[in-house]
Design a protein around this motif. Sequence first.
Motif, PDB file in Angstrom:
ATOM      1  N   SER A  92     -84.710   1.620  72.220  1.00 29.57           N
ATOM      2  CA  SER A  92     -85.679   1.007  71.299  1.00 29.57           C
ATOM      3  C   SER A  92     -85.181  -0.217  70.227  1.00 29.57           C
ATOM      4  O   SER A  92     -85.850  -0.874  69.810  1.00 29.57           O
ATOM      5  CB  SER A  92     -86.430   2.187  70.590  1.00 29.57           C
ATOM      6  OG  SER A  92     -85.957   2.356  69.427  1.00 29.57           O
TER       7      SER A  92
ATOM      8  N   GLN B 139     -81.900   6.712  74.125  1.00 31.05           N
ATOM      9  CA  GLN B 139     -83.217   6.134  73.943  1.00 31.05           C
ATOM     10  C   GLN B 139     -83.631   5.637  72.915  1.00 31.05           C
ATOM     11  O   GLN B 139     -84.112   4.533  72.804  1.00 31.05           O
ATOM     12  CB  GLN B 139     -84.223   7.290  74.091  1.00 31.05           C
ATOM     13  CG  GLN B 139     -84.015   8.076  75.399  1.00 31.05           C
ATOM     14  CD  GLN B 139     -85.313   9.174  75.713  1.00 31.05           C
ATOM     15  OE1 GLN B 139     -86.272   9.155  75.120  1.00 31.05           O
ATOM     16  NE2 GLN B 139     -85.016  10.041  76.652  1.00 31.05           N
ATOM     17  N   MET B 140     -82.755   5.953  71.688  1.00 30.91           N
ATOM     18  CA  MET B 140     -82.933   5.319  70.348  1.00 30.91           C
ATOM     19  C   MET B 140     -82.369   3.753  70.452  1.00 30.91           C
ATOM     20  O   MET B 140     -82.492   2.871  69.885  1.00 30.91           O
ATOM     21  CB  MET B 140     -82.328   5.877  69.269  1.00 30.91           C
ATOM     22  CG  MET B 140     -83.170   6.705  68.529  1.00 30.91           C
ATOM     23  SD  MET B 140     -84.822   6.215  68.138  1.00 30.91           S
ATOM     24  CE  MET B 140     -84.839   4.781  66.974  1.00 30.91           C
ATOM     25  N   ARG B 141     -81.069   3.768  71.160  1.00 33.79           N
ATOM     26  CA  ARG B 141     -80.437   2.397  71.556  1.00 33.79           C
ATOM     27  C   ARG B 141     -81.351   1.586  72.303  1.00 33.79           C
ATOM     28  O   ARG B 141     -81.584   0.301  71.855  1.00 33.79           O
ATOM     29  CB  ARG B 141     -79.122   2.621  72.126  1.00 33.79           C
ATOM     30  CG  ARG B 141     -78.011   3.347  71.306  1.00 33.79           C
ATOM     31  CD  ARG B 141     -77.052   3.574  72.514  1.00 33.79           C
ATOM     32  NE  ARG B 141     -75.939   4.532  71.762  1.00 33.79           N
ATOM     33  CZ  ARG B 141     -75.031   4.034  71.012  1.00 33.79           C
ATOM     34  NH1 ARG B 141     -74.612   2.539  71.178  1.00 33.79           N
ATOM     35  NH2 ARG B 141     -73.985   4.829  70.482  1.00 33.79           N
TER      36      ARG B 141
ATOM     37  N   ASP C 226     -89.129   7.529  66.342  1.00 32.45           N
ATOM     38  CA  ASP C 226     -88.889   7.951  67.829  1.00 32.45           C
ATOM     39  C   ASP C 226     -88.780   6.959  68.494  1.00 32.45           C
ATOM     40  O   ASP C 226     -89.439   5.835  68.132  1.00 32.45           O
ATOM     41  CB  ASP C 226     -90.382   8.788  68.111  1.00 32.45           C
ATOM     42  CG  ASP C 226     -90.699  10.139  67.216  1.00 32.45           C
ATOM     43  OD1 ASP C 226     -89.768  10.740  67.012  1.00 32.45           O
ATOM     44  OD2 ASP C 226     -91.796  10.114  66.632  1.00 32.45           O
ATOM     45  N   ALA C 227     -88.058   6.924  69.434  1.00 24.89           N
ATOM     46  CA  ALA C 227     -87.941   5.850  70.417  1.00 24.89           C
ATOM     47  C   ALA C 227     -89.144   5.055  70.955  1.00 24.89           C
ATOM     48  O   ALA C 227     -89.143   3.927  71.330  1.00 24.89           O
ATOM     49  CB  ALA C 227     -86.925   6.197  71.771  1.00 24.89           C
TER      50      ALA C 227
END
Length: 228
Positions: free
Chosen positions: A144, A140-142, A84-85
């Motif tokens: 993180s 959001q993953m980017r 998860d982020a």
Amino acid sequence: PPPVEVLAATKMFGNGVRALEPIDLTIEEGEFVTLLGPSGCGKSTLLKMIADLITPTSGGLRWWGGDYGHVGEPGKKLVFVFQDATLMPWARVRANVRLPLDLAGVPRAEADARVDPALALVGLGGFDHCYPRQLSGGMQMRVSIARALVTEPNLLLMDEPFGALDEITRNKLDQDLLDLWFAKKLTVVFVTHSIYEAVFLSTRVVVMAARPGRVLREVRIDAPYPRD
Ligand code: ADP
Ligand code: ADP
């Protein structure tokens, strides 16, 4: 020396689950290694041992040739990207990405100057003032990943970071991750249960099996870096 050597490492959890049989694995500089296998085969456990987040029950690990539990070359760094982020929802993107630098005591101006290139690398230049909830799951993953890159790591460890995303977003992020690996000369260890991702991304696939968790075989991929 190689970034990581796993030397006959096993893991037995406190509840008696034998998550990993003895594992021997060397990660060489510049490799992109995927850990591939069904759910429960110990991919996350192995990756977390490589990140020093889980201690092996027996055997050990070396980082850059250092003795068990110590990094052999000063200044070498690894980072771990979770599934998860795990962003702070109350903080803007800039503050989220800057967090590891703040924690390391890097002066604010210098830290801020390093945030923008990290965001640009993941294709989020100009989104520094947004809050996480304003961004899509892929974005959001980017963020993180940018938070991981801002520390300028030598070794990037990712635990199925795109697993929760739709296929189109995921394929785009796969391509971007590959570009990043190529551009930054990173060493990457990436957990997936997607054969597509393993074959597309990596220079070596470590195929694992469950009950007990172990390495079945390793496949090296010599194909050149794919360009559109
Ligand atoms: P360690 O000895 O490495 O710290 P533990 O056996 O103490 O590991 O487990 C850590 C935590 O994970 C415990 O709180 C436990 O409840 C939880 N846990 C137990 N079983 C599982 C499982 N099958 N998958 C994920 N987490 C689990
Ligand atoms: P994968 O990432 O391949 O799905 P994991 O490394 O998460 O596999 O888990 C390997 C095995 O260890 C599974 O049987 C899982 O339930 C168990 N396990 C993972 N974490 C814990 C924990 N903290 N405590 C107890 N058992 C765990």
